[in-house]
Design a protein around this motif. Structure first.
Motif, PDB file in Angstrom:
ATOM      1  N   GLN A  47      -9.709   1.807  -5.454  1.00 21.30           N
ATOM      2  CA  GLN A  47      -8.617   1.767  -6.175  1.00 21.30           C
ATOM      3  C   GLN A  47      -7.939   0.307  -5.513  1.00 21.30           C
ATOM      4  O   GLN A  47      -7.608   0.685  -4.492  1.00 21.30           O
ATOM      5  N   PRO A  48      -8.010  -0.762  -6.170  1.00 22.16           N
ATOM      6  CA  PRO A  48      -7.619  -2.091  -5.469  1.00 22.16           C
ATOM      7  C   PRO A  48      -6.166  -1.884  -4.714  1.00 22.16           C
ATOM      8  O   PRO A  48      -5.536  -1.205  -5.184  1.00 22.16           O
ATOM      9  N   ILE A  49      -6.053  -2.809  -3.718  1.00 20.47           N
ATOM     10  CA  ILE A  49      -4.983  -2.812  -3.143  1.00 20.47           C
ATOM     11  C   ILE A  49      -3.614  -3.341  -4.080  1.00 20.47           C
ATOM     12  O   ILE A  49      -2.703  -2.671  -3.807  1.00 20.47           O
ATOM     13  N   ALA A  50      -4.137  -4.132  -4.638  1.00 18.88           N
ATOM     14  CA  ALA A  50      -2.971  -4.590  -5.883  1.00 18.88           C
ATOM     15  C   ALA A  50      -2.783  -3.431  -6.719  1.00 18.88           C
ATOM     16  O   ALA A  50      -1.504  -3.563  -7.173  1.00 18.88           O
ATOM     17  N   VAL A  51      -3.443  -2.525  -7.082  1.00 18.44           N
ATOM     18  CA  VAL A  51      -2.989  -1.428  -7.886  1.00 18.44           C
ATOM     19  C   VAL A  51      -2.307  -0.444  -7.135  1.00 18.44           C
ATOM     20  O   VAL A  51      -1.453   0.453  -7.497  1.00 18.44           O
ATOM     21  N   ALA A  52      -2.752  -0.098  -5.894  1.00 16.17           N
ATOM     22  CA  ALA A  52      -2.506   1.248  -5.063  1.00 16.17           C
ATOM     23  C   ALA A  52      -2.496   0.590  -3.622  1.00 16.17           C
ATOM     24  O   ALA A  52      -3.265   1.154  -2.885  1.00 16.17           O
ATOM     25  N   PRO A  53      -1.382   0.015  -3.449  1.00 15.30           N
ATOM     26  CA  PRO A  53      -1.317  -0.458  -1.898  1.00 15.30           C
ATOM     27  C   PRO A  53      -1.031   0.769  -0.822  1.00 15.30           C
ATOM     28  O   PRO A  53      -1.280   0.686   0.269  1.00 15.30           O
TER      29      PRO A  53
END
Length: 245
Positions: free
Chosen positions: A74-80
């Motif tokens: 789950q990308p950092i941009a989506v779920a920091p």
């Protein structure tokens, strides 16, 4: 793509991940910058991910290229907030990570991921692998999006899987013959070579299908004998992450 077993981290590393995660709300540069600044954590996590990966440090998505970096499923941009979540870390090659997946993370109407996580999902429930052609066919929406996002239908991957199928059949016939002749040292070497080669998904699919009614007709009786030998207790330590349900 094959299922992979995620192992628990050492308590010390788990504690460091937790401590870093607790810094996220106050870190001026944000989650991505804090992740980049965590070189020691990234190094230590990489070692555990490599140990989980199929073959010789193969990408957990395409199974072909050598893994080079930690991917946030789950990308950092989506779920920091999941930047330091061990359950969100996978080992990926530069192409799958940077060229294909990037910050893409499709979800369904309920917000559930439409990408396969090989440490949490059984890929065969969502993907069919046509061994002769090396092509993946989706069985579910999650399978379809996984093929699209990771480019699992790239011609170079399909050709690679098709050639891996030819290679596996030949090596499995050799394994069956060596086991029959009780040449166990060489049989163990062949077993290990099968386990570390690229495209572990091909061998995994063959193992899944070895008990099918037409397996001997499709693969050949010697190949099926080799598959059964491979799954026997004598060579369990040489199989690495390759197993079948």
């Amino acid at each position: 793509m094959i299922p992979l077993q995620r192992q628990p981290l050492p308590e010390e590393l788990t504690a460091r991940l937790l401590a870093r995660g607790e810094r996220l709300p106050e870190y001026r540069g944000g989650a991505r910058e804090l992740w980049r600044d965590s070189r020691t954590i990234r190094r230590d996590l990489s070692g555990h991910l490599v140990a989980m990966a199929a073959g010789l440090s193969r990408c957990m998505y395409c199974g072909d290229s050598e893994g080079t970096s930690i991917d946030h499923f789950q990308p950092i941009a989506v779920a920091p907030h999941r930047a330091f979540d061990w359950l969100n870390h996978l080992w990926a090659c530069a192409y799958c990570n940077s060229n294909q997946k990037r910050d893409l993370y499709p979800v369904d109407r309920q917000g559930r991921a439409l990408l396969l996580d090989p440490t949490a999902d059984e890929p065969a429930d969502h993907l069919d692998l046509v061994l002769v052609t090396g092509a993946y066919r989706p069985r579910t929406a999650k399978g379809r999006e996984t093929i699209r996002i990771f480019g699992l239908d790239r011609p170079v991957l399909e050709r690679g899987r098709a050639q891996a199928y030819v290679r596996c059949r030949s090596m499995l016939r050799d394994l069956a013959h060596l086991a029959e002749q009780r040449e166990y040292a060489e049989a163990a070497a062949v077993t290990h070579a099968l386990a570390v080669q690229p495209f572990a998904d091909v061998l995994y699919e063959m193992l899944r299908l070895r008990t099918a009614p037409r397996a001997a007709l499709v693969f050949g009786a010697e190949t099926v004998a080799g598959l059964e030998t491979l799954m026997g207790p004598r060579f369990a330590s040489k199989r690495g992450p390759i197993r079948s349900r």
